[in-house]
Design an enzyme around this catalytic site. Structure first.
Site, PDB file in Angstrom:
ATOM      1  N   ASP A 143       0.731   1.247  -4.610  1.00  0.00           N
ATOM      2  CA  ASP A 143      -0.153   1.999  -5.506  1.00  0.00           C
ATOM      3  C   ASP A 143       0.522   3.029  -6.404  1.00  0.00           C
ATOM      4  O   ASP A 143       0.235   3.079  -7.589  1.00  0.00           O
ATOM      5  CB  ASP A 143      -1.283   2.704  -4.732  1.00  0.00           C
ATOM      6  CG  ASP A 143      -1.943   1.804  -3.700  1.00  0.00           C
ATOM      7  OD1 ASP A 143      -2.348   0.686  -4.067  1.00  0.00           O
ATOM      8  OD2 ASP A 143      -2.011   2.200  -2.530  1.00  0.00           O
ATOM      9  N   ASP A 177      -1.719   6.995 -10.241  1.00  0.00           N
ATOM     10  CA  ASP A 177      -2.463   6.350  -9.151  1.00  0.00           C
ATOM     11  C   ASP A 177      -2.318   7.023  -7.793  1.00  0.00           C
ATOM     12  O   ASP A 177      -2.434   6.372  -6.754  1.00  0.00           O
ATOM     13  CB  ASP A 177      -2.088   4.863  -9.045  1.00  0.00           C
ATOM     14  CG  ASP A 177      -2.391   4.108 -10.334  1.00  0.00           C
ATOM     15  OD1 ASP A 177      -3.361   4.483 -11.029  1.00  0.00           O
ATOM     16  OD2 ASP A 177      -1.678   3.152 -10.635  1.00  0.00           O
ATOM     17  N   ASN A 202       7.099   0.865  -9.794  1.00  0.00           N
ATOM     18  CA  ASN A 202       6.119   0.696  -8.721  1.00  0.00           C
ATOM     19  C   ASN A 202       6.725   1.108  -7.390  1.00  0.00           C
ATOM     20  O   ASN A 202       7.806   0.638  -7.040  1.00  0.00           O
ATOM     21  CB  ASN A 202       5.724  -0.785  -8.581  1.00  0.00           C
ATOM     22  CG  ASN A 202       5.135  -1.354  -9.840  1.00  0.00           C
ATOM     23  OD1 ASN A 202       4.016  -1.046 -10.192  1.00  0.00           O
ATOM     24  ND2 ASN A 202       5.893  -2.205 -10.524  1.00  0.00           N
ATOM     25  N   GLU A 207      -5.504   6.473  -5.966  1.00  0.00           N
ATOM     26  CA  GLU A 207      -5.582   5.113  -5.431  1.00  0.00           C
ATOM     27  C   GLU A 207      -4.751   4.987  -4.154  1.00  0.00           C
ATOM     28  O   GLU A 207      -5.153   4.338  -3.195  1.00  0.00           O
ATOM     29  CB  GLU A 207      -5.083   4.117  -6.484  1.00  0.00           C
ATOM     30  CG  GLU A 207      -5.247   2.672  -6.108  1.00  0.00           C
ATOM     31  CD  GLU A 207      -4.757   1.730  -7.206  1.00  0.00           C
ATOM     32  OE1 GLU A 207      -4.292   0.641  -6.849  1.00  0.00           O
ATOM     33  OE2 GLU A 207      -4.836   2.080  -8.399  1.00  0.00           O
ATOM     34  N   ASP A 266       2.866   4.876  -8.919  1.00  0.00           N
ATOM     35  CA  ASP A 266       3.710   4.410 -10.012  1.00  0.00           C
ATOM     36  C   ASP A 266       4.233   5.622 -10.780  1.00  0.00           C
ATOM     37  O   ASP A 266       3.567   6.650 -10.845  1.00  0.00           O
ATOM     38  CB  ASP A 266       2.917   3.532 -10.988  1.00  0.00           C
ATOM     39  CG  ASP A 266       2.188   2.396 -10.301  1.00  0.00           C
ATOM     40  OD1 ASP A 266       2.856   1.568  -9.666  1.00  0.00           O
ATOM     41  OD2 ASP A 266       0.945   2.336 -10.392  1.00  0.00           O
ATOM     42  N   ASP A 287       2.632  -3.889  -3.002  1.00  0.00           N
ATOM     43  CA  ASP A 287       2.443  -2.778  -3.941  1.00  0.00           C
ATOM     44  C   ASP A 287       1.774  -1.622  -3.194  1.00  0.00           C
ATOM     45  O   ASP A 287       0.702  -1.790  -2.621  1.00  0.00           O
ATOM     46  CB  ASP A 287       1.558  -3.261  -5.099  1.00  0.00           C
ATOM     47  CG  ASP A 287       1.321  -2.199  -6.140  1.00  0.00           C
ATOM     48  OD1 ASP A 287       0.908  -1.081  -5.767  1.00  0.00           O
ATOM     49  OD2 ASP A 287       1.515  -2.471  -7.332  1.00  0.00           O
ATOM     50  N   ARG A 308      -1.456  -9.485  -7.813  1.00  0.00           N
ATOM     51  CA  ARG A 308      -1.148  -9.885  -9.190  1.00  0.00           C
ATOM     52  C   ARG A 308       0.011 -10.882  -9.161  1.00  0.00           C
ATOM     53  O   ARG A 308       0.899 -10.794  -8.321  1.00  0.00           O
ATOM     54  CB  ARG A 308      -0.763  -8.643  -9.993  1.00  0.00           C
ATOM     55  CG  ARG A 308      -0.579  -8.866 -11.466  1.00  0.00           C
ATOM     56  CD  ARG A 308      -0.408  -7.544 -12.219  1.00  0.00           C
ATOM     57  NE  ARG A 308      -1.658  -6.806 -12.233  1.00  0.00           N
ATOM     58  CZ  ARG A 308      -1.779  -5.508 -11.974  1.00  0.00           C
ATOM     59  NH1 ARG A 308      -0.723  -4.782 -11.676  1.00  0.00           N
ATOM     60  NH2 ARG A 308      -2.952  -4.917 -12.023  1.00  0.00           N
TER      61      ARG A 308
END
Length: 192
Positions: free
Chosen positions: A105, A120, A87, A123, A107, A103, A23
């Site tokens: 994952d 997450d 994060n 994830e 959070d 990142d 992102r």
């Protein structure tokens, strides 16, 4: 390493462990840099997702990045109160192109009413298997998750009561100054 000055704009890029761009946030105004941290702010900023989808943030957000901690913090200033999105991520690097981090994952979201949620985790487990996170990374992430929770519980750093007031006020001052500088340049050009 590039050291942006107060009032300059930077791009922020998050990557995944496998090196893929995740992102991008454009036009984040630097409020403070030190040897170890960067505080920035954005408002109605263009965000580009890894699939090319583009969207614009809805509210001002203060951004906190550190070179020693494996997390960063986004403080969203909303009409219904302050929300935090933290994060779990690598410490940042800063080059001519952008402020960059990986990142990882996990959070933590804090809602205006104080409710906290770990997000997450599924994830994180999936990406840990797919991207082969080393055991060392897993230990670091879990340790820094505990450190982040301590910061939240003790109101440290970006979670301190004065943080939003100080840094959002500074952002508004810098925006006002930039607006006046643009108007003066425009007015000066009209006379020549």
């Amino acid at each position: 390493m590039h050291h942006p000055k107060e009032g300059e704009f930077i791009t922020v890029q998050s990557y995944k462990h496998d090196g893929t761009l995740h992102r991008t946030w454009k036009d984040c105004m630097v409020l403070k840099t030190s040897g170890d941290s960067v505080i920035a702010c954005n408002d109605h900023t263009l965000v580009i997702e890894d699939n090319g989808r583009k969207w614009v943030t809805r509210e001002p957000a203060l951004l906190y990045f550190h070179k020693k901690y494996w997390f960063n913090v986004v403080t969203m200033i909303r009409s219904n109160g302050i929300s935090y999105y933290s994060n779990l991520a690598s410490p940042y690097i800063l080059d001519q192109e952008a402020l960059k981090y990986i990142d990882y994952d996990l959070d933590i979201k804090i809602f205006p009413n104080g409710e906290k949620r770990l997000l997450d985790s599924d994830e994180y487990l999936e990406h840990s298997r797919e991207m082969h996170y080393p055991e060392e990374i897993d230990v670091i992430i879990k340790s820094h998750l505990n450190e982040l929770i301590r910061w939240i519980d003790e109101g440290l750093g970006p979670f301190s009561p004065a943080y939003v007031d100080i840094w959002y006020r500074r952002y508004c001052q810098l925006c006002y100054r930039l607006k006046n500088q643009k108007q003066r340049r425009k007015h000066k050009k009209q006379w020549y």
